[in-house]
Design a protein around this motif. Structure first.
Motif, PDB file in Angstrom:
ATOM      1  N   ILE A  74       0.856  -1.009   0.074  1.00 54.00           N
ATOM      2  CA  ILE A  74       0.020  -0.173   0.115  1.00 54.00           C
ATOM      3  C   ILE A  74       1.038   1.222  -0.147  1.00 54.00           C
ATOM      4  N   GLU A  75       0.569   2.111  -0.930  1.00 54.35           N
ATOM      5  CA  GLU A  75       1.519   3.354  -1.184  1.00 54.35           C
ATOM      6  C   GLU A  75       0.889   4.552  -0.737  1.00 54.35           C
ATOM      7  N   LEU A  76       1.677   5.599   0.112  1.00 52.57           N
ATOM      8  CA  LEU A  76       0.937   6.900   0.252  1.00 52.57           C
ATOM      9  C   LEU A  76       1.872   8.043  -0.552  1.00 52.57           C
ATOM     10  N   PRO A  77       1.469   8.221  -1.811  1.00 45.84           N
ATOM     11  CA  PRO A  77       2.312   9.076  -2.611  1.00 45.84           C
ATOM     12  C   PRO A  77       2.152  10.461  -2.140  1.00 45.84           C
ATOM     13  N   ASP A  78       0.914  10.901  -1.558  1.00 48.05           N
ATOM     14  CA  ASP A  78       0.497  12.329  -1.075  1.00 48.05           C
ATOM     15  C   ASP A  78       0.491  12.414   0.262  1.00 48.05           C
ATOM     16  N   ARG A  79       0.867  13.724   0.682  1.00 49.65           N
ATOM     17  CA  ARG A  79       0.461  13.886   2.191  1.00 49.65           C
ATOM     18  C   ARG A  79      -0.933  14.155   2.267  1.00 49.65           C
ATOM     19  N   VAL A  80      -1.262  14.455   3.558  1.00 47.86           N
ATOM     20  CA  VAL A  80      -2.826  14.744   4.002  1.00 47.86           C
ATOM     21  C   VAL A  80      -3.205  16.003   3.277  1.00 47.86           C
ATOM     22  N   GLU A  81      -4.293  15.813   2.596  1.00 52.58           N
ATOM     23  CA  GLU A  81      -4.804  17.277   1.903  1.00 52.58           C
ATOM     24  C   GLU A  81      -3.921  17.642   1.141  1.00 52.58           C
ATOM     25  N   SER A  82      -2.861  17.091   0.386  1.00 52.74           N
ATOM     26  CA  SER A  82      -1.816  17.402  -0.487  1.00 52.74           C
ATOM     27  C   SER A  82      -0.955  18.475   0.060  1.00 52.74           C
TER      28      SER A  82
END
Length: 261
Positions: free
Chosen positions: A20-28
């Motif tokens: 599972i990847e999280l390419p962006d931070r919370v709320e970009s």
């Protein structure tokens, strides 16, 4: 790295885990600015060992003036990690583990952080009888005391295994930070784990390279993970975040900043 490797499918074989990847931070939101501070240069310029550098001190003072919040990480609990006799060189060691015991000032005891064995704080050396007993180094308890001296008006809390005995204590401290009742939170790795406090705009890391010398082939990887996690606590609200990372090894690959091409 092993877990990441096991999460990748290889030559058609099923992977061991799901990736599972999280390419962006919370709320970009943008990542915080990271400044690496060479403590070797700090020592050369000041002529003395500094727990809190001049730069980190100034950054904390600026955040307090703006009514913003600060987290300071030192991943070593207790007051002093080594008690040493300056006459004969003997260190106070655990009778079970034969490693240095840590001084806990508030509870007035020595403690082994491996097996939990405790002993009284010595007033003289058990080996030679000398009264020249020296408490060496800094833990999170001592760091909290130092910050109280530097910023006497600041509301300072501490989050480590000495202050948190259960879930209620953990939630109480984090709740106070989230409610704006604390200006500075000092702690060990417990402060790095995914907390979403929008008022925190500065994270200071003291002794960022402490774990690099541990006898563990994953020491550098775990250091990088901890630094990445705690850096993510800054700038999660509307105000931008900053990280001041104090280190004696600014060129080490686990610490150095890598710019995207």
């Amino acid at each position: 790295m092993e877990s990441y490797f096991n999460a990748l499918a290889r030559k058609g074989a099923p992977s061991k885990y799901a990736l599972i990847e999280l390419p962006d931070r919370v709320e970009s939101r943008p990542l915080p600015e990271v400044e690496i501070l060479d403590m070797r240069q700090e020592f050369q310029e000041t002529g003395q060992e500094q727990v809190i550098s001049r730069k980190l001190h100034a950054e904390i003072a600026e955040r307090l003036q703006r009514n913003e919040q600060v987290m300071v990480l030192l991943n070593r609990r207790g007051y002093s990690p080594v008690v040493l006799c300056r006459a004969c060189g003997k260190t106070l060691e655990c009778i079970n583990c034969a490693i240095a015991m840590t001084h806990h000032k508030r509870s007035h005891r020595m403690e082994c952080h491996y097996c939990g064995y405790t002993a009284r704080v010595p007033d003289k050396c058990a080996q030679c009888g000398s009264e020249y007993v020296y408490f060496l180094g800094t833990g999170s308890e001592k760091l909290e005391e130092l910050l109280h001296g530097m910023f006497p008006r600041a509301r300072i809390g501490r989050l480590d295994r000495d202050t948190v005995r259960g879930r209620h204590d953990f939630e109480r401290v984090l709740g106070a930070l989230d409610a704006g009742e604390l200006d500075i939170l000092v702690g060990t790795q417990m402060i790095a784990k995914g907390h979403d406090v929008h008022g925190v705009t500065l994270v200071g890391v003291v002794g960022a390279d402490t774990a690099l010398g541990l006898p563990d082939f994953r020491a550098a990887e775990r250091t990088f993970q901890l630094l990445t996690q705690v850096a993510g606590r800054a700038g999660r609200g509307n105000s931008p975040g900053k990280v001041v990372l104090q280190t004696f090894f600014p060129d080490h690959y686990a610490v150095a900043i890598r710019r995207a091409p």
